[in-house]
Enzyme design. Sequence first.
Site, PDB file in Angstrom:
ATOM      1  N   GLY A 361       0.596  -1.235   0.013  1.00 37.14           N
ATOM      2  CA  GLY A 361      -0.397  -0.108  -0.310  1.00 37.14           C
ATOM      3  C   GLY A 361       0.790   1.205  -0.247  1.00 37.14           C
ATOM      4  N   GLY A 363       1.051   5.084   1.682  1.00 39.03           N
ATOM      5  CA  GLY A 363       0.543   5.801   2.967  1.00 39.03           C
ATOM      6  C   GLY A 363       1.052   7.541   2.902  1.00 39.03           C
ATOM      7  N   GLY A 364       0.884   8.530   3.769  1.00 40.67           N
ATOM      8  CA  GLY A 364       1.688   9.966   3.762  1.00 40.67           C
ATOM      9  C   GLY A 364       2.899  10.293   3.348  1.00 40.67           C
ATOM     10  CG  PHE A 365       6.133   6.734   6.391  1.00 41.15           C
ATOM     11  CD1 PHE A 365       6.994   7.567   7.444  1.00 41.15           C
ATOM     12  CD2 PHE A 365       7.228   5.868   5.962  1.00 41.15           C
ATOM     13  CE1 PHE A 365       7.770   6.911   7.812  1.00 41.15           C
ATOM     14  CE2 PHE A 365       8.344   5.795   6.387  1.00 41.15           C
ATOM     15  CZ  PHE A 365       8.285   6.201   7.996  1.00 41.15           C
ATOM     16  CB  VAL A 368       3.675  -0.245   4.009  1.00 45.50           C
ATOM     17  CG1 VAL A 368       4.359  -1.740   4.474  1.00 45.50           C
ATOM     18  CG2 VAL A 368       3.501   0.965   4.292  1.00 45.50           C
ATOM     19  CE  LYS A 382       4.497   2.944   8.159  1.00 47.64           C
ATOM     20  NZ  LYS A 382       3.877   3.623   9.371  1.00 47.64           N
ATOM     21  CG  ASP A 479      -4.057   9.547  11.129  1.00 40.87           C
ATOM     22  OD1 ASP A 479      -5.020   9.709  10.824  1.00 40.87           O
ATOM     23  OD2 ASP A 479      -3.395   9.715   9.913  1.00 40.87           O
TER      24      ASP A 479
END
Length: 672
Positions: A361, A363-365, A368, A382, A479
């Site tokens: 996936g 994400g904002g980071f 992953v 991650k 969050d």
Amino acid sequence: MWVNFTALSSILSHLLIGITLIEAFLKCYDTGNFSTNSTYGKNRDLILASLPSNVSAKGGFLTASIGQNSDKVYTLAMCRGDSTPDDCYTCVNSTIHDLIANCPNQKEALAWRGKPCHVHYANHSFYGTPQDLGVPDAGYNTGDITFNLTEFDTVWESLMDTVVRNASNGSSTLKYATGEADFTITQRIYALMQCTPDLSHQSCDFCLRQSISYYERCCHGKQGGYVQRPSCYFQWDLYPFYTPNASTTAPSLSPPPRPDIKHETKQNKSIRIRLGASLSATLGLALVSACGFFIWRRRNVQEDKGQEVRLLDLVMGSVPRGNSSEIFHLQNIGRSQEFPSIQLNILQAATNNFCDENKLGQGGFGPVYKGTLADGKEIAVKRLSRTSGQGLLEFKNEVMLIAKLQHRNLVRLLGSCLEKNEKLLVYEFMPNKSLDMFLFDSSLPAQLVWQKRFNIIKGTARGIMYLHEDSRLRIIHRDLKASNVLLDHEMNPKISDFGMAKIFGQDQNEANTNRVVGTYGYMAPEYAMEGLFSVKSDVFSFGVLLLEIISGKRNNGFHLSECGESLLTFAWKLWSKGEGMELLDKHLVESSVPNEVLKCIQIGLLCVQSDPADRPTMSTVVAMLGSDTITVPLPAKPAFYVGRFIAESVEPNSSDKICSINEVTISNMSPR
């Protein structure tokens, strides 16, 4: 005159059990061998023979090299900061004899010995880089801490953190510090830390904190111990085992306990070994070659090291204190390194070099990836993207928080990697990915029957309660949403993504920020509008999540057939009319238990009330979810808001057709 019997007992215990603090740690590296009478062997013996007198005469630290090309030998020798010249000479001399006897033809070897001195030689330059951060050499006193271990840990951790900072802030010729703290009126804790001075501040700090973390995993609760690595040394005990320097020792403090640090320094100078006129030309050439090598190496690694140093600064707390409202404060939690470092090449192999086929996936980071280690263990990696909107502060936040939190409903951090330009976090692998995929993917909701959803609700509530009330730190997640609830192989929920989390003091109830972060649709009104967050803002997010689990609908972007309406107000209208079961996901009709469903809807509506004071705590939520006898209070009408727009919900008349299609609330206007 009085005697500290606890300290005396500790000393006698050491004498009786023969703790291994005075034993040597020696390692012969498998980096190549040399033959008898070879040039490399002669250079090694020659430079080692010169070390004892030179190191002891010049302050206790020396780096030197001799030879050319493949015959060049690099050496480093260091004595403990409180060693006398005679002690230093004796220790280094004995260590060299051990190295030659045990590593007769190895091109690289190192040893710590006794009242520690350190000798390391190799056929390559190793200066300035922490060496071999694998499993270190460690020992401990077999006696156990018999007093209040929780209070003792608080004082111990604070002392260790201070001594680490003092040692790592030392000069380029000495990185050494000692310290002591009063635990009770008659009991003191003593600590000593030292790094090889060629390390940078950040590398020394990192090495020592890794050692402390290792000690806590192997030897927690013991009355003293040590951890020694090739580049740093750490020891503590309940009696004074080092020689204090009166000119630099600060006065000790009385209880309440606070660490009293003694930072001892010596002004040493780096020198070149004088090996005689016959070697002067060779040494000159070696020095020129070494300078050229370091210049070349610096140019090639400058970019990578710059990134790594910045990240280490963040993780270790050496970050500028500007914008104090948003920067994570180390002093609130003590040590940060409670997780292992994993080499980049291992993670590259595990993820097939981060190939798209292993991507789980985004994400904002950053992305992953799924990975499989050599032993078959599955992991999730991650990877911080260079354009990450969350950035290094959030990386630091997650590393420091999740490494300290242990609960069956929180995802477990296995390690991290800080190499080259990569910033990676390694987690336990969740085979069923995240909750949002099951709730909102049209092909998967049927797999989440009511009992599984009810277990996910209860498990998530327990995880948030642990963060708020049961952990050593009071954590506000900020969050909480369906995509941040991961599911293991048995569909048990585990809360993840602590990049936005904040720590509260035990007596702190709320805080304010100018930087509102999180996901619209899950934000409490007071947080979205005013930047106010508290445990009750997490409760609001949990309430939204609970209603999403029941309905299978997202709150963010929820629309009724004709007029845009939030999931929260829609659920309240159905529940208040006695039609709560109409909210239920159609996939749950057969498996649902009506009493449990209605109770969950009522609890969800309690959690999303406009006034934070009206929302229950998570411990109350957990109690209500787990009991059939507790009376659940009646909720008030929730606020209808989307993002930063908020208004009281309005009961529309049948003739009202004013609708919003842009997720912005439009209130009906009546004439005055």
